[in-house]
Design an enzyme around this catalytic site. Structure first.
Site, mmCIF file in Angstrom:
data_model
loop_
_atom_site.group_PDB
_atom_site.id
_atom_site.type_symbol
_atom_site.label_atom_id
_atom_site.label_comp_id
_atom_site.label_asym_id
_atom_site.label_seq_id
_atom_site.Cartn_x
_atom_site.Cartn_y
_atom_site.Cartn_z
ATOM 1 N N TYR A 139 0.852 -1.182 0.000
ATOM 2 C CA TYR A 139 0.000 0.000 0.000
ATOM 3 C C TYR A 139 0.887 1.231 0.000
ATOM 4 O O TYR A 139 1.877 1.285 0.728
ATOM 5 C CB TYR A 139 -0.884 0.001 1.253
ATOM 6 C CG TYR A 139 -1.694 1.273 1.408
ATOM 7 C CD1 TYR A 139 -2.986 1.357 0.897
ATOM 8 C CD2 TYR A 139 -1.170 2.391 2.053
ATOM 9 C CE1 TYR A 139 -3.727 2.519 1.015
ATOM 10 C CE2 TYR A 139 -1.907 3.554 2.171
ATOM 11 C CZ TYR A 139 -3.179 3.614 1.656
ATOM 12 O OH TYR A 139 -3.910 4.778 1.769
ATOM 13 N N GLU A 184 -3.323 7.426 -4.199
ATOM 14 C CA GLU A 184 -3.238 6.147 -3.486
ATOM 15 C C GLU A 184 -3.048 4.998 -4.479
ATOM 16 O O GLU A 184 -3.747 4.938 -5.481
ATOM 17 C CB GLU A 184 -4.528 5.935 -2.688
ATOM 18 C CG GLU A 184 -4.521 4.675 -1.834
ATOM 19 C CD GLU A 184 -5.885 4.423 -1.190
ATOM 20 O OE1 GLU A 184 -6.043 4.764 -0.011
ATOM 21 O OE2 GLU A 184 -6.774 3.890 -1.879
#
Ligand code: GDP
Ligand code: MN
Length: 386
Positions: free
Chosen positions: A109, A197
């Site tokens: 992530y 993101e």
């Protein structure tokens, strides 16, 4: 402003960030044409909506061959996709991204976002990426690394090292990581993003980094200087009332309560929402008609508030400063007459020329409930919608 994954990946490509090859389709035929061009299965079909959690809702499918791809594209296009982020009503899927599937060995992530409290750009990263990142964030917060970058200094080598050592990146991959972080940081700043993101950021079987997903949010207040990014707006994905409000330069955000409120000035609007809450009711919207509101803007504001079927009462909270109370009162009276208001209206008004303003309201013959102050107005409107 949120943008779609395929648009975010387009932006990624401009910064040489690694993304899978593919294309966007709005029909099954288009999806097949893209698939035939890539031709090396497996391929992945991904619903394009402005909400995450698509994998969990059935909006991301791996197709092993052409038949499967055709079926999945047919299934996903036109479906109402419900994900943990869409709410129970879901979202209509009007486009799919067809991509070369990634051979994922590990899912990480990575995100960048501004942190207002420290006035920095924060890099968040985790070696435990993928669909359960929210759960990881709550159950194992130490699995998430945060590195703050002073935007005036920009990304420095020590920031990069902190991320890489924090994630435990193998030495032979550090060069790729450094290049990716530098490009992502540049993308974030140059496009005035409020979020970038990548989840998952994949390490593939061949040892490369690949942005399997991409999410970008742009700062609305900076959009005026990015003509190219304005084309990314998808009004199908926006609340229709918010889209209409933007046309008239009204700052409107729809909320879930039943007290509509019309206020001039953002600070007063915030205070008004607070006091509605304090009186035991819930605001149906934030609406700032602005310090320089015209009668037309007030009228459009009413139209928008009244188009929301949840609204059971309206609290008009006006402070006559730059715009005097008498002018505002005239605007309100005209707007109420034109809009055929069927819910109770509570008015609190103060400021320049307030006496003339009150007289205009009183003489209008309209059913307006006046209040002595904000708390009184909030109590009255809360009682009416209860
Ligand atoms: P989201 O659920 O909306 O965040 O959509 P994602 O694009 O992140 O996809 C959801 C999940 O599907 C990812 O976390 C991956 O595990 C999986 N996935 C997506 N694309 C691929 C792919 O190309 N190959 C493989 N093996 N898995 C994928
Ligand atoms: Mn994702």
């Amino acid at each position: 402003m949120k943008i779609h994954e395929f648009q975010a990946k387009e932006l990624f490509r401009r910064y040489s960030l690694p993304v899978p090859g593919g294309g966007m389709a709005i029909t099954v035929e288009e999806a097949l044409a893209i698939a035939d061009e890539i031709s090396a299965y497996p391929l992945v079909v991904k619903a394009q909506i402005h909400a995450g959690g698509r994998g969990k809702g059935g909006g991301v499918k791996l197709a092993a061959n052409r038949d499967e791809l055709q079926n999945y594209a047919g299934e996903i296009l036109g479906m109402t996709l419900v994900t943990p982020q869409t709410g129970p009503e879901g979202r209509l899927v009007q486009g799919v991204l067809v991509e070369q599937a990634a051979d994922i060995v590990q899912e990480l992530y990575l995100s960048l976002l501004p942190d207002r409290a420290t006035a920095t750009i924060v890099i968040m990263a985790s070696s435990a990426g993928g669909m359960d990142i929210e759960e990881t964030a709550t159950t194992m917060p130490d699995k998430i690394i945060k590195v703050s970058v002073n935007p005036l200094q920009g990304l420095q080598p020590h920031h990069v090292r902190q991320v890489l050592f924090g994630l435990g990146i193998a030495p032979d991959m550090m060069k790729q990581w450094s290049a990716l972080l530098a490009a992502l940081y540049r993308l974030f700043v140059e496009n005035d993003c409020s979020l970038v993101e990548i989840n998952p950021l994949a390490i593939t079987g061949s040892g490369s980094l690949l942005a399997v997903d991409a999410k970008i949010e742009l700062d609305d207040n900076a959009l005026f200087r990015h003509a190219d990014l304005q084309n990314y707006r998808d009004s199908n994905e926006e609340d229709p009332l918010e889209a209409k409000a933007r046309q008239y330069n009204l700052n409107y955000i729809r909320l879930s309560g039943n007290v509509g409120n019309m206020v001039n000035g953002a600070g007063l609007a915030m205070a008004t929402m607070d006091i509605i809450k304090k009186a035991g009711a819930d605001p149906a919207n934030f609406l700032d008609v602005g310090g320089g509101a015209t009668a037309e803007m007030v009228e459009k504001g009413f139209e928008i508030i009244l188009s929301d079927p949840n609204v059971k009462g309206i609290f008009i909270n006006i402070f006559g400063g730059i715009l005097r109370c008498d002018v505002l009162a005239t605007g309100i009276v005209e707007a109420v007459r034109k809009c055929n208001v069927t819910v109770p209206l509570v008015i609190r008004m103060e400021g320049t020329n307030v006496e003339q303003g009150r007289k205009i309201l009183a003489d209008s013959g309209l059913q307006l409930i006046t209040a002595v102050d904000m708390a009184d107005a909030a109590a009255k409107v809360a009682e009416m919608v209860a």
